[in-house]
Design an enzyme around this catalytic site. Structure first.
Site, short mmCIF file in Angstrom:
data_model
loop_
_atom_site.label_atom_id
_atom_site.label_comp_id
_atom_site.label_asym_id
_atom_site.label_seq_id
_atom_site.Cartn_x
_atom_site.Cartn_y
_atom_site.Cartn_z
N GLY A 142 0.80 -1.22 0.00
CA GLY A 142 0.00 0.00 0.00
C GLY A 142 0.83 1.27 0.00
N ASP A 143 2.15 1.13 0.01
CA ASP A 143 3.03 2.29 0.08
C ASP A 143 3.35 2.79 -1.34
OD1 ASP A 143 5.11 3.68 2.10
OD2 ASP A 143 6.11 3.32 0.18
N LEU A 144 3.14 4.08 -1.55
CA LEU A 144 3.36 4.68 -2.87
C LEU A 144 4.81 4.51 -3.34
CD1 LEU A 144 2.36 6.35 -5.30
CD2 LEU A 144 2.87 8.40 -3.95
#
Length: 193
Positions: A142-144
């Site tokens: 979920g980390d950009l």
């Protein structure tokens, strides 16, 4: 038949060292305070927050629970984050979050444990697993920066889906945290150019 995915070459000696931190309450408070803020703003608020208890290195769950919303606002803590911090403190005090159990819990159990706190989501739980518990096999999809790191490392035209990231990460099973650290380092290096 699927194409075999290449394993990236990762030099662990050049990456952040995974280690277990002792003050889990402080770590989670920092995570809540840092949410959706620039590093500079978060550091300023955290400093003011800690100064609300000048005789302590960091406030205890009891301190945070007793603090009035007005007192927390003087440090720049929004009403919403004050609620999150108080819920975190309450859950430490009532045993909902019990750090003594963490060594025997799986990553998924810890994620479920932490996300019981208002304002703590899966991303925060992933960061806690990596940077506070030193867990070696966490992939924060979920980390950009992780998505963009995969894109850059594998020469993809667009940011990959969660499914594709998991496929690309498969050769690193057991060491996903090191893969994440490597991808973050790729993105940090790209920012400096």
């Amino acid at each position: 038949m699927k194409k075999k995915v290449k394993k990236l070459s990762i030099d662990k000696k050049k990456l952040y060292t995974l280690e277990v931190k002792k003050d889990h309450f402080a770590t989670l408070c920092r995570s809540v305070i840092n949410q959706q803020l620039s590093n500079k703003a978060a550091a300023s608020i955290l400093k003011k927050f800690k100064m609300l208890w000048p005789k302590k290195k960091f406030p205890t769950p009891q301190d945070v629970l007793k603090a009035t919303p007005a007192k927390l606002r003087t440090a720049g803590i929004s009403a919403q984050k004050a609620g999150y911090l108080k819920d975190l403190a309450r859950k430490f005090l009532d045993g909902t979050i019990n750090p003594k159990k963490f060594p025997r819990m799986s990553d998924d159990e810890i994620i479920a444990h932490l996300t019981a706190v208002k304002g703590v989501g899966v991303w925060t739980a992933h960061m806690f697993l990596i940077f506070a518990l030193g867990r070696p096999d966490v992939l924060p999809v979920g980390d950009l920066a992780i998505r963009r790191g995969f894109q850059k490392a594998y020469g993809l035209r667009t940011e990959p889906s969660e499914t594709l990231m998991r496929e690309l990460a498969a050769p690193h099973k057991g060491e996903h945290s090191y893969l994440a650290l490597h991808l973050w380092s790729i993105m940090d290096a790209a920012k400096k150019k």
